[in-house]
Design an enzyme around this catalytic site. Structure first.
Site, short mmCIF file in Angstrom:
data_model
loop_
_atom_site.label_atom_id
_atom_site.label_comp_id
_atom_site.label_asym_id
_atom_site.label_seq_id
_atom_site.Cartn_x
_atom_site.Cartn_y
_atom_site.Cartn_z
CG ASP B 100 -0.17 0.09 2.53
OD1 ASP B 100 0.90 -0.58 2.66
OD2 ASP B 100 -0.61 0.81 3.45
CD GLU B 167 4.45 0.95 6.83
OE1 GLU B 167 5.26 1.21 7.74
OE2 GLU B 167 4.08 1.82 5.99
#
Lengths: 443, 443
Positions: B100, B167
Site C-alpha cells: 500500500d 502499513e
C-alpha cells in the site's frame, strides 16, 4: 403598499411548483471557485435567462473576460442582465443577485446531498447549497415576475436585472462592466435606474424581517511558508529541519485573541466608539444572545450582553482563521512534513478602515513576527481580495418603501462588495432587502 | 558472499523489463488510508501474488478482518504470505514489505502524475508514489526470485514472505496474524524462520548503502475543537462567536518551538544524553549537513553541526505538525468559520519513551492549555496510533551477512512498527536493509 390579494393567492396556490423551481436551480452545482465546475456556472446562467424570458423579460448575456484559476485560463461566467417595463412615469428599480455558490460537500457536515434540495415538510425548511445564498432570493424575484405575468397584472415599476456568476469569487469582471455602462449614462444598461435593490443577506433572527443599510468590508490573506523542496517524511526528517507548519501555526496564533481582539497594531485606528444614541438602537433591536446562539448552532457567543454581541457582528472589525492549504487535511494519519503551507485568514472591516491601509498593517506585522521566529523557512504574503465597508442613507424613499413592507432596519456584518459598486457608479440609493433568515447557515 | 556473475548479468540485461514491472505496480493507486481506493489495494495484493507464483513461490491471501473508515465497514486488504524452499539444512529468511502507499496528488508538488511512473533517463531516477516506499523494494525481491528462477540457480536460503496492504494506515490486523501464527510455533506460517529482513527505509545519503538497527517510535494525535453546529459565514458571525480555529491554532502553537524543542512537560524524561563513544559514531558516519539539505531540497537544517543533526533525526524525539482536518484547505478564498477542526500532529519516540506514557503527558498538557484559553469551544483528543521505539543487535550474523554486502550501519529516524512485532513474536533477529536512497522523498 400591500401586495394585491390575487397576487398573494397565486403564490399560495403555487407553492409546490415554486419550490420545485428552486430545487432545479440548487441541482446545478454552479461553484465559481472550482474550475472543474465552471460549465455548471455557465449552465446556471443560461437556465436563469430562459426563466426570465418566459415572464417577458428581455435578457442579454454579457461577456466579462477571462480569469486565471488553478493554472487554467477560463472564460468568466457572463453576467445575465434583463429589462421589463419602459414607462417613463414609473420608477425604475435595478435588482441584483448572484447565481453562483460556495463549494459544499457532505463531509462539511451536511445531513443530505447539498446539491439535491431537501424539503423538510415538518419545519417548512429547505436544505441545499444556494437555497438562501443566493438562488433562493433570485427565485423570489422570478416568483414576483411569474405572478404578474400569469395574472396579467401590470408591474408597478420598470425593472432591470443584473445577475452575476462570480460573487463567491470576488465578482471578477462585474465592476468593470458596471463602471463602463454607468459612464454611458442614459444610453447604458443602467440608464434611468432610480434605485437598486439587492437581496443577498439575512435577517438578524428567524422571526423579524430586516433591512440592511451597512456592510462590513473585507481583506483576505494567504500567508505562505516554505521550507523543503517537497513534502518530507517526519520519521526521517522530524527534528532535523525547520518545519514550515511550525512557523505558520506560530504566525496564525499571533493574529487574534480567543475573544476576538485583533492583535495587528493600528488596526483599530480611527474607529469611533458607539455614541449613546447608537447604543440605544442595538438595545432596541428585536434580537437576543439566544438568537445568535440558535443560528450558530452552539453556545459560543462572545458575550452575554446583547449590545456587545450586536456590535461585534455589525460595527466592529473581526478576524477569522479559515484554514491551511498544502498541509494534510484528509481523514486518518499521514506523517508528513508539508513543504509549503498557506494560512488563510480575513478581516471584516468597518468605517473608516480601508483595505489598502489594513493590508499594509497586516503585512508589516507578519513580516516583523516572522523575523522573530528565527526560522530558516521563508514567508510570502498573498493578498487575495478586499472590499471597503459601506453605509447607506436609510431615510431614502427606497428604504421607506421597503420599511412599509417589513419591520426593522439593521446594519449587517457580511460583505456584498457589489453594493458599493452600484452606489458609487450609479449614484443612486441601494437597498439591501434580505429574504433569508438569520439561521439559514449561509457561508 | 558476493552474488554470482550470471545473476548480475541477468539483472543488467533485463533493466527495462524490471523497471516496467515497477511502473506496473506504481500504476495501481493502492492507498490504504482512502476508503475509495480500497479496491486498488486488493488489486495490488492479487497482482503481487501472481508475480510470486510465476517464480515458484507458493502463496496464500490471509484475511485480516474488517475496519471502520470514513463511516464504512471495509474488509482489510489480505496479507500476502508466501514460501519457497524447504531445505532443513538452509537458513530460513522471512522477507517483509508493504504494497500500500500514502495518498499523492499533483497538487502536493509532484512534477508528474504520481501514479504514472516517470523514468528520468538522464539521472536514472524513477518518480512515482511507491517507487521507494515500498513497492520498489518488493520489486527488488521479485527481481532476485526471477533471476534465480530464470537461470535455474538454487536459492541459497529458504525464503518466506509476508507482504501487507495496511502499513501506511497502522498495519491494521497484521499484528494479530503474526501473533497467532507465532504461537503455533513450527506449525505456524513463520515456523522455522531464522531471521527477518525488512526493506522499508532509506540510506542516510545518496551514495553509501546503510543498515539500520534502530527505529524511532510514534504517537499520532488528532486534537478536535468544536463550536458552532455547522460551518458559519465569517461576515455574519465573525467577532460575535468563539471560533474553533482560533483555539486550535493556539493549542498547536504550544507543542514545539521553531527549532524543534518539544514543549510537553516530562516528554524528555529518562532519555540519556549521548555518551562520548556514541558521539564518535555520529562523527564518523559518511554524512554531512549538506546531505540532509540536499535530500530535504532546502537549506533548512536545524544546525550546522553534523552530529547535532544526526542525533536530531536518529536518537532524539521530535514533534511535527501535519495539518488540519475540517478547515478550509482548498485553493482560493473561502470566508468560512469552520465548525469542527482537527489538528494532526505526531511525536517520534526514542528509548525509553513509551507511547502510552507520552499519550498521557500529551493529553494532560493539552487539557491544561485548553483550559487556559477560556474559550466556549470544546476539545476532544483522538489518539490515532502509536508504536514503541526499537533497537536490534547489530552484531548478529543476520547483520554481519548484510554488512558483508553493504557498508555502513545506522540508527534511523523513521518508524516501522512491524519490525517490533516480528522481533517480539518470532524472537529472532530483524535486519533492516534499506534499498532506497536518503533523497528518495519518502513520506
Amino acid at each position: 403598499m400591500a401586495a394585491p390579494q390575487k397576487f398573494l393567492n397565486f403564490i399560495d396556490s403555487n407553492v409546490p411548483k415554486l419550490i420545485d423551481r428552486l430545487a432545479e436551480a440548487v441541482a446545478i452545482p454552479s461553484i465559481s471557485g472550482d474550475a472543474s465546475r465552471r460549465q455548471d456556472v455557465y449552465k446556471m446562467g443560461s437556465w436563469l435567462e430562459a426563466q426570465l424570458n418566459k415572464f417577458g423579460v428581455k435578457t442579454e448575456a454579457i461577456p466579462l473576460g477571462q480569469e486565471h484559476i488553478e493554472g487554467q485560463v477560463l472564460e468568466l461566467p457572463p453576467a445575465i442582465v434583463g429589462r421589463i417595463g419602459e414607462d417613463p412615469k414609473k420608477k425604475t428599480i435595478l435588482i441584483y443577485g448572484h447565481f453562483d455558490v460556495q463549494p459544499a460537500n457532505v463531509s462539511d457536515g451536511w445531513n443530505t446531498d447539498p446539491f439535491k434540495m431537501h424539503f423538510d415538510k415538518e419545519s417548512g425548511r429547505m436544505y441545499g447549497r444556494g437555497t438562501t445564498d443566493d438562488k433562493g432570493p433570485i427565485m423570489g424575484w422570478l416568483n414576483v415576475l411569474e405572478a404578474h405575468h400569469s395574472l396579467g397584472i401590470e408591474l408597478p415599476v420598470n425593472m432591470r436585472f443584473c445577475f452575476e456568476g462570480m460573487e463567491e469569487s470576488g465578482s471578477e469582471g462585474l465592476d468593470e462592466f458596471i463602471g463602463t455602462e454607468a459612464k454611458k449614462g442614459n444610453d447604458g444598461w443602467f440608464g434611468g435606474v432610480d434605485c437598486v435593490c439587492i437581496s443577498d443577506n439575512y435577517w438578524l433572527n428567524d422571526r423579524t424581517p430586516a433591512l440592511t443599510y451597512g456592510l462590513r468590508g473585507l481583506t483576505y490573506f494567504n500567508v505562505l511558508v516554505s521550507g523543503p523542496g517537497a513534502d518530507l517524511h517526519s520519521g526521517i526528517f522530524g527534528g532535523a529541519v525547520y518545519e514550515p507548519m511550525t512557523a505558520l501555526i506560530a504566525l496564525m496564533g499571533k493574529l487574534v485573541t480567543q475573544d476576538g481582539q485583533i492583535l495587528i497594531p493600528g488596526v483599530y485606528d480611527g474607529i469611533k466608539p458607539a455614541a449613546s444614541d447608537e447604543l440605544e438602537i442595538y438595545e432596541k433591536l428585536d434580537y437576543s444572545v439566544q438568537d445568535l446562539e440558535a443560528s450558530a448552532g452552539g453556545k459560543i457567543a462572545i458575550s452575554d450582553d446583547k449590545s456587545t454581541v450586536l456590535m461585534a457582528r455589525m460595527r466592529n472589525p473581526s478576524l477569522s482563521l479559515h484554514g491551511i492549504e498544502g498541509a494534510f487535511s484528509g481523514v486518518g494519519a499521514k506523517t508528513v512534513i508539508p513543504a509549503t503551507v498557506g494560512g488563510k485568514f480575513s478581516l471584516r472591516l468597518v468605517p473608516p478602515q480601508q483595505p489598502d491601509d489594513i493590508r499594509a498593517k497586516v503585512e508589516r506585522y507578519l513580516e516583523a513576527e516572522f523575523a522573530k521566529l528565527n526560522t530558516k523557512c521563508t514567508m510570502k504574503i498573498e493578498y487575495l481580495h478586499g472590499g471597503i465597508p459601506w453605509v447607506a442613507d436609510h431615510r431614502h424613499w427606497n428604504y421607506q418603501a421597503a420599511k412599509n413592507a417589513t419591520e426593522r432596519r439593521t446594519s449587517s456584518g457580511g460583505s456584498i462588495p457589489v453594493t458599493l459598486t452600484f452606489a458609487e457608479n450609479l449614484g443612486v440609493n441601494v437597498l439591501l432587502l434580505p429574504m433569508g433568515r438569520g439561521d439559514d447557515g449561509a457561508q
